[in-house]
Design a protein around this motif. Sequence first.
Motif, PDB file in Angstrom:
ATOM      1  N   THR B  21       0.795  -1.202   0.058  1.00  0.00           N
ATOM      2  CA  THR B  21       0.036   0.075  -0.113  1.00  0.00           C
ATOM      3  C   THR B  21       0.741   1.326   0.047  1.00  0.00           C
ATOM      4  O   THR B  21       0.365   2.274  -0.274  1.00  0.00           O
ATOM      5  CB  THR B  21      -0.919   0.119   1.171  1.00  0.00           C
ATOM      6  OG1 THR B  21      -0.103  -0.075   2.710  1.00  0.00           O
ATOM      7  CG2 THR B  21      -1.758  -1.074   1.151  1.00  0.00           C
ATOM      8  N   LYS B  53      -7.338   1.544   9.200  1.00  0.00           N
ATOM      9  CA  LYS B  53      -6.843   0.789   8.176  1.00  0.00           C
ATOM     10  C   LYS B  53      -7.750  -0.505   8.288  1.00  0.00           C
ATOM     11  O   LYS B  53      -7.696  -0.979   9.417  1.00  0.00           O
ATOM     12  CB  LYS B  53      -5.421   0.295   8.537  1.00  0.00           C
ATOM     13  CG  LYS B  53      -4.911  -0.481   7.525  1.00  0.00           C
ATOM     14  CD  LYS B  53      -3.491  -0.820   7.349  1.00  0.00           C
ATOM     15  CE  LYS B  53      -3.148  -1.782   6.208  1.00  0.00           C
ATOM     16  NZ  LYS B  53      -1.889  -1.833   5.845  1.00  0.00           N
ATOM     17  N   THR B  58     -15.265  -4.703   4.918  1.00  0.00           N
ATOM     18  CA  THR B  58     -15.429  -3.668   4.015  1.00  0.00           C
ATOM     19  C   THR B  58     -16.076  -2.395   4.492  1.00  0.00           C
ATOM     20  O   THR B  58     -17.110  -2.581   5.583  1.00  0.00           O
ATOM     21  CB  THR B  58     -16.405  -3.906   2.840  1.00  0.00           C
ATOM     22  OG1 THR B  58     -15.662  -5.237   2.111  1.00  0.00           O
ATOM     23  CG2 THR B  58     -16.355  -2.874   1.875  1.00  0.00           C
ATOM     24  N   TYR B  76     -13.963   1.059   1.357  1.00  0.00           N
ATOM     25  CA  TYR B  76     -12.407   0.857   1.738  1.00  0.00           C
ATOM     26  C   TYR B  76     -12.660  -0.934   2.011  1.00  0.00           C
ATOM     27  O   TYR B  76     -13.354  -1.141   2.861  1.00  0.00           O
ATOM     28  CB  TYR B  76     -12.300   1.368   2.955  1.00  0.00           C
ATOM     29  CG  TYR B  76     -12.124   3.097   2.604  1.00  0.00           C
ATOM     30  CD1 TYR B  76     -11.295   3.541   1.731  1.00  0.00           C
ATOM     31  CD2 TYR B  76     -13.448   3.743   2.812  1.00  0.00           C
ATOM     32  CE1 TYR B  76     -11.251   5.055   1.435  1.00  0.00           C
ATOM     33  CE2 TYR B  76     -13.329   5.288   2.469  1.00  0.00           C
ATOM     34  CZ  TYR B  76     -12.275   5.549   1.854  1.00  0.00           C
ATOM     35  OH  TYR B  76     -12.236   7.008   1.594  1.00  0.00           O
ATOM     36  N   ASP B  80      -7.003  -1.049   2.669  1.00  0.00           N
ATOM     37  CA  ASP B  80      -7.042   0.330   2.640  1.00  0.00           C
ATOM     38  C   ASP B  80      -7.229   1.111   3.861  1.00  0.00           C
ATOM     39  O   ASP B  80      -7.576   0.778   4.957  1.00  0.00           O
ATOM     40  CB  ASP B  80      -8.603   0.780   1.911  1.00  0.00           C
ATOM     41  CG  ASP B  80      -8.423   0.045   0.464  1.00  0.00           C
ATOM     42  OD1 ASP B  80      -7.386   0.067  -0.075  1.00  0.00           O
ATOM     43  OD2 ASP B  80      -9.813  -0.086  -0.160  1.00  0.00           O
ATOM     44  N   PHE B  82      -8.441   4.621   5.796  1.00  0.00           N
ATOM     45  CA  PHE B  82      -9.481   5.830   5.675  1.00  0.00           C
ATOM     46  C   PHE B  82      -9.512   6.564   7.039  1.00  0.00           C
ATOM     47  O   PHE B  82      -9.214   6.404   7.898  1.00  0.00           O
ATOM     48  CB  PHE B  82     -10.671   5.436   5.152  1.00  0.00           C
ATOM     49  CG  PHE B  82     -11.463   4.421   6.344  1.00  0.00           C
ATOM     50  CD1 PHE B  82     -10.933   2.892   6.579  1.00  0.00           C
ATOM     51  CD2 PHE B  82     -12.382   5.005   7.003  1.00  0.00           C
ATOM     52  CE1 PHE B  82     -11.612   2.354   7.641  1.00  0.00           C
ATOM     53  CE2 PHE B  82     -13.045   4.306   8.206  1.00  0.00           C
ATOM     54  CZ  PHE B  82     -12.579   3.009   8.339  1.00  0.00           C
ATOM     55  N   GLU B 131      -6.292   9.583  -2.370  1.00  0.00           N
ATOM     56  CA  GLU B 131      -7.899   9.943  -2.021  1.00  0.00           C
ATOM     57  C   GLU B 131      -8.196  10.820  -3.158  1.00  0.00           C
ATOM     58  O   GLU B 131      -9.296  10.633  -3.759  1.00  0.00           O
ATOM     59  CB  GLU B 131      -7.725  10.760  -0.560  1.00  0.00           C
ATOM     60  CG  GLU B 131      -9.122  10.604  -0.116  1.00  0.00           C
ATOM     61  CD  GLU B 131      -9.932   9.152   0.084  1.00  0.00           C
ATOM     62  OE1 GLU B 131     -10.804   9.081   0.673  1.00  0.00           O
ATOM     63  OE2 GLU B 131      -9.009   8.085  -0.076  1.00  0.00           O
ATOM     64  N   ARG B 134      -8.855   8.983  -6.481  1.00  0.00           N
ATOM     65  CA  ARG B 134     -10.323   8.322  -6.151  1.00  0.00           C
ATOM     66  C   ARG B 134     -11.487   9.014  -6.489  1.00  0.00           C
ATOM     67  O   ARG B 134     -12.401   8.602  -7.098  1.00  0.00           O
ATOM     68  CB  ARG B 134     -10.252   7.410  -4.530  1.00  0.00           C
ATOM     69  CG  ARG B 134     -10.975   6.283  -4.567  1.00  0.00           C
ATOM     70  CD  ARG B 134     -11.074   5.982  -3.343  1.00  0.00           C
ATOM     71  NE  ARG B 134     -11.370   7.126  -2.309  1.00  0.00           N
ATOM     72  CZ  ARG B 134     -12.716   7.782  -2.370  1.00  0.00           C
ATOM     73  NH1 ARG B 134     -13.771   7.344  -3.314  1.00  0.00           N
ATOM     74  NH2 ARG B 134     -13.109   8.979  -1.541  1.00  0.00           N
ATOM     75  N   ARG B 160      -9.481  -3.968  -7.451  1.00  0.00           N
ATOM     76  CA  ARG B 160      -9.134  -3.822  -6.329  1.00  0.00           C
ATOM     77  C   ARG B 160      -9.314  -5.255  -5.281  1.00  0.00           C
ATOM     78  O   ARG B 160      -8.966  -5.290  -4.285  1.00  0.00           O
ATOM     79  CB  ARG B 160      -9.753  -2.963  -5.395  1.00  0.00           C
ATOM     80  CG  ARG B 160      -9.852  -1.614  -5.907  1.00  0.00           C
ATOM     81  CD  ARG B 160     -11.014  -0.563  -5.327  1.00  0.00           C
ATOM     82  NE  ARG B 160     -10.858  -0.421  -3.999  1.00  0.00           N
ATOM     83  CZ  ARG B 160     -11.763   0.262  -3.253  1.00  0.00           C
ATOM     84  NH1 ARG B 160     -12.776   0.932  -3.773  1.00  0.00           N
ATOM     85  NH2 ARG B 160     -11.421   0.528  -2.071  1.00  0.00           N
TER      86      ARG B 160
END
Lengths: 221, 221
Positions: B21, B53, B58, B76, B80, B82, B131, B134, B160
């Motif tokens: 990542t 993290k 999800t 996410y 990922d 966030f 971000e 995205r 993903r």
Amino acid sequence: MLTQASLPSNVIKARHAGADTGVGAIEMIGTMMSFARNAEIYGEGEEVEFLYKVISGTVRTYKVLADGRRQIGAFYLAGDLFGLEAGDDHSFSAEAVSDSKVLVIKRSAIFALAARNSDVARQLWNLTTRELRRMQSHIMLLIKSAHERVAGFLLEMADRSAASSEFDLPMSRQDIADYLGLTIETVSRTLTSLENAAAISIPSARRIVLRDRAALSALSG
Amino acid sequence: MLTQASLPSNVIKARHAGADTGVGAIEMIGTMMSFARNAEIYGEGEEVEFLYKVISGTVRTYKVLADGRRQIGAFYLAGDLFGLEAGDDHSFSAEAVSDSKVLVIKRSAIFALAARNSDVARQLWNLTTRELRRMQSHIMLLIKSAHERVAGFLLEMADRSAASSEFDLPMSRQDIADYLGLTIETVSRTLTSLENAAAISIPSARRIVLRDRAALSALSG
DNA sequence: CGTGATCTTGAGGGAATTCAATGTCGGTGG
DNA sequence: CCACCGACATTGAATTCCCTCAAGATCACG
């Protein structure tokens, strides 16, 4: 601080009030450039080399899809900074919407400055978070109905203009359509409809007067 | 809602492969927390206190408009990060889409680390630019037709997922609809239509098999 | 004034939504 | 075990909204 010798001969040491935009020292070194209406400032795919500040005029960033559709990512008005993108290459192109003066600042100079000056680093961060917020509200616009998008766009433009209830649109209907993901006809019809609903008036095509801000807010979802 | 008091006693020094990542040291200190399906991780308007993290499961971030419409800002997946937002307060809420394990890291700890460690600072910057990218691609999705949005969404999810041509959708049709700015019926109809066009197959509602990636790409605009 | 670019308006069609009903799946209790 | 239930998903019919195609109207500029 960069030395005079390290800069091109035509550098202007421009001093601007930074308090209003919260970006202070960043824009104090740069080159002033003029761009005619529709002139390209940078192209998609080019290396990110500069940071830009709109001094006068308006700038649009955009992307063209394979089938010719154009999406406008943002409009930048006088005082706005643009050109800072994710990654080393521009994922959008930038053009002058109208004749514009733009202060061009070397990216490397800014990053060098930021490394030594935490204040500059924070300003860069502020700029980035502002861009994030802008994109978020753009996303929130794009999921709405045509009326809501146009009403929201007008409120956004009003907030960014000096006189908040009456302003000129620097961009064409096509530009607005490509920003909002609508057709030019829908934008035009929606504006007419908002005028008929007494929410705005349109003394000339590019001039907007907000008559009923509450109604617009309600309409904008 | 998280409380600071819950943190100190059960801190886990978790070590994760950061290379994939590109965020390395950031996630090495934090607290593991579990969230049941639909549980709130943080709410819109709350102060930004942590970085998160996804370890398993999800997460969705979303915003609800006054009239009840919900816009999902992002999904996410495992791996990922966030929760890093523009400003001091969350402008979105976050919920677990499915039962999820999340590593929770104090924001102040990260910023303190970043101040001393330029590598961590660069990781924070990478996270932010990711971000931004995205959001840009989300905007590009939202201006397209329903078929293009759904096709684009499936390609995004495929990229993903570990196995790129066959994967499970962790989220409901309603989640997908709210992410794409469509109705649940349109999402369902479009998926059926893509299956009839032999672009995908849907062995079960949540399972997607990409049959013709080229066709999907063409469809996605 | 003309001329081209921009904007508005109209009519018709198509895409997505709304409202409604049916189908499917997983879990739970009889 | 399987019948039932609720949540989720699909499908259908009608409507609405926006787009497309087309024609005028207005504006800026030579």
